[in-house]
Enzyme design. Sequence first.
Site, PDB file in Angstrom:
ATOM      1  N   HIS A 154       1.076  -1.683   0.225  1.00 22.15           N
ATOM      2  CA  HIS A 154      -0.216  -0.043  -0.021  1.00 22.15           C
ATOM      3  C   HIS A 154       1.048   1.388  -0.441  1.00 22.15           C
ATOM      4  O   HIS A 154       1.410   2.245   1.394  1.00 22.15           O
ATOM      5  CB  HIS A 154      -1.288   0.357   1.094  1.00 22.15           C
ATOM      6  CG  HIS A 154      -1.488   1.026   1.467  1.00 22.15           C
ATOM      7  ND1 HIS A 154      -3.023   1.129   1.696  1.00 22.15           N
ATOM      8  CD2 HIS A 154      -1.883   2.273   1.060  1.00 22.15           C
ATOM      9  CE1 HIS A 154      -3.723   2.123   1.486  1.00 22.15           C
ATOM     10  NE2 HIS A 154      -3.090   2.739   1.021  1.00 22.15           N
ATOM     11  N   GLU A 206      -3.008  -1.515  -3.487  1.00 25.11           N
ATOM     12  CA  GLU A 206      -3.554  -0.821  -2.196  1.00 25.11           C
ATOM     13  C   GLU A 206      -3.603   0.654  -2.852  1.00 25.11           C
ATOM     14  O   GLU A 206      -2.721   0.685  -2.061  1.00 25.11           O
ATOM     15  CB  GLU A 206      -3.976  -1.573  -1.224  1.00 25.11           C
ATOM     16  CG  GLU A 206      -4.133  -2.989  -1.037  1.00 25.11           C
ATOM     17  CD  GLU A 206      -4.470  -3.176   0.632  1.00 25.11           C
ATOM     18  OE1 GLU A 206      -5.162  -3.785   0.806  1.00 25.11           O
ATOM     19  OE2 GLU A 206      -3.979  -2.212   1.613  1.00 25.11           O
ATOM     20  N   HIS A 235      -7.967  -5.870   7.351  1.00 25.06           N
ATOM     21  CA  HIS A 235      -8.096  -4.709   9.059  1.00 25.06           C
ATOM     22  C   HIS A 235      -8.134  -5.150   9.943  1.00 25.06           C
ATOM     23  O   HIS A 235      -9.007  -5.662  10.328  1.00 25.06           O
ATOM     24  CB  HIS A 235      -8.440  -3.364   7.995  1.00 25.06           C
ATOM     25  CG  HIS A 235      -8.484  -2.053   9.111  1.00 25.06           C
ATOM     26  ND1 HIS A 235      -7.025  -1.060   8.223  1.00 25.06           N
ATOM     27  CD2 HIS A 235      -8.343  -1.327   9.953  1.00 25.06           C
ATOM     28  CE1 HIS A 235      -6.786  -0.586   8.904  1.00 25.06           C
ATOM     29  NE2 HIS A 235      -6.978  -0.642   9.879  1.00 25.06           N
TER      30      HIS A 235
END
Length: 240
Positions: A43, A70, A190
């Site tokens: 990410h 991401e 998450h």
Amino acid sequence: MTKLSVNINKVATLRNSRGGDTPNVLKAAIDVQKFGAQGVTVHPRPDERHIRYQDVFDIRPAITTEFNIEGYPSKEFIDLVLNARPHQVTLVPDPPEALTSNAGWDTVKNLSFLQDVIGKFSDAGIRTSIFIDTDLENIANAVKTNTDRIELYTEPYAEQYSKNKEAAIAPFVEAANLANKIGLKINAGHDLNLENLKFFNEKIPFLKEVSIGHALISDALYIGLERTVQLYKDLLIKEK
């Protein structure tokens, strides 16, 4: 089984804290795959406070499983993805200053924007996923964006799990059932960890993939990366 994609951002965070190249991000990407992970997630953020844009290109040739990038779809991020050509891009609605991803897309307000961005990636043959919460209107509208998948934002589940796991999972089951009904494949991520992952996976039988970074890399400090990857994979085996 549900696929495990290991987010290696925290390896880069540790490296960046001292400069140099220790720990080595490329080696981490190679090792998690060697130890059984079915994917690698990164990410990159505009300030490159963990994964750097150059890391993406350094890692890409070493991916033998699946590469997931991401991020927020800024122009720079879109260009990065189109040049790196990962297997999957996960669009996250976090601003540059956000510490971590903390909300899903409002697919009603951002419909035309998401359609445009997803169209670019689809034309390039890159599978798309959008980070989303359990709001049923957002789930229903997600199909209009033409995304291939959604990634359920699981922090609310993780926060409530130890208090009442049945209540914690309920909105995710409802959201996943709707997504499955309208033809969207489902990822999740998450704050999933060794304590709460198995229950989540059991309750959402058509879950395709989880992306786990912070908890997994933290566990690896105590029990080693190879053992940690295997423990997470064991929790993702679908019972017959």
